[in-house]
Scaffold this active site. Sequence first.
Site, PDB file in Angstrom:
ATOM      1  CG  HIS A   1      -3.672   8.893  -0.344  1.00 13.39           C
ATOM      2  ND1 HIS A   1      -4.308   9.728   0.563  1.00 13.39           N
ATOM      3  CD2 HIS A   1      -4.499   7.837  -0.538  1.00 13.39           C
ATOM      4  CE1 HIS A   1      -5.478   9.194   0.892  1.00 13.39           C
ATOM      5  NE2 HIS A   1      -5.619   8.054   0.245  1.00 13.39           N
TER       6      HIS A   1
ATOM      7  CG  HIS B   1      -1.880   1.051   1.353  1.00 14.20           C
ATOM      8  ND1 HIS B   1      -1.981   1.854   2.471  1.00 14.20           N
ATOM      9  CD2 HIS B   1      -2.843   1.475   0.498  1.00 14.20           C
ATOM     10  CE1 HIS B   1      -2.969   2.711   2.305  1.00 14.20           C
ATOM     11  NE2 HIS B   1      -3.505   2.511   1.114  1.00 14.20           N
TER      12      HIS B   1
END
Length: 258
Positions: free
Chosen positions: A62, A16
Site C-alpha cells: 500500500h 481490504h
Amino acid sequence: MTHPWFHAPAPRVLAHRGFVPPGATDFVENTLAAFAAAHAAGASYVESDCHLTADGVVVLFHDDDLTRVAGDSRAIADVRLADLRHIMADRGELVTAAEALSAFPTLRFNFDVKAAGAALPLGRLAGRNADRVLLTSFSDARRRAAMEAAHAAGGTPATSAGQATVARVLAAVATGSHALVRRALRGIDALQIPERAGALRVVTPRLVRVAHAAGTEVHLWTINERADMDRLLALGVDGLVTDRADLALAAIAAHRGS
C-alpha cells in the site's frame, strides 16, 4: 453483459489488503499470509495496492515506502524485489501481483494502481487475467493507462472510477438526469467510494438507485463496524471493502437470510 469479475451474486465482500485477524501479530496486510487468511475466511474478492520495485516488478504493497510496515524509510521504487522479499519474510511474505493470481486461482483481485510506473506492467498482467481482475486508481490517468495496456495484451478487466470520474458522477446525480449519470459512468463497472468525504455525504439512496439503473455497482470503503455494514446493506450497496472480512461475510449472510 455483466463482467466475469462479478461472478458471485452481490452483495460482495472485498477483503481490504487481505485479512489480518484481530490479535494476529505474525503477519501484516498485503502479504501472502493476509491473502491466505482472507481466502480461508471465505472471501471471494481481495483488494490490494500495486507499486513497482527498483527492478520493475509489480508488488502488492500500500504505502510508497517501508516506514510503517518495516521501519525502513526507503521507497518501494528504490528497493529491488529480492531485498523486499528479505524484509517481508517474517511479516507474512511479500507477494507480486503475478504470484497472487497464480497462488489463489479462485480469488478475484481488485488492484489499485498506486504508482504510475506500475500501470503498464500491471495492465499487461491484468489483460492476461481479465476475468479475475478489476483495475482501479484514485488517478483516472493511471487507471486508463493500465486499462489500455490490458486491452493491448488481449483482455478487458473490470474497472472502477477514479476521483475525477467520481466527481463527474456526483455532479450528474445532483442534476437528477439519468442520461448524464449514464454518460459519466460509461465504461465503469463499479463506483468504489467512501460513505462521506469530510462533511459531504457521498452515498445516498439516489446515488445507489441511479448507479444501478446505469448497470454500475456501488462498493463502499473502508467499512469495519458491523452496525455500518448492516445499515449500508439495507441501503442496497453491492460491496463492502473491509479490514474485517469475517464480520462482513456474517453481515451479508444475515442480510440474505432476512
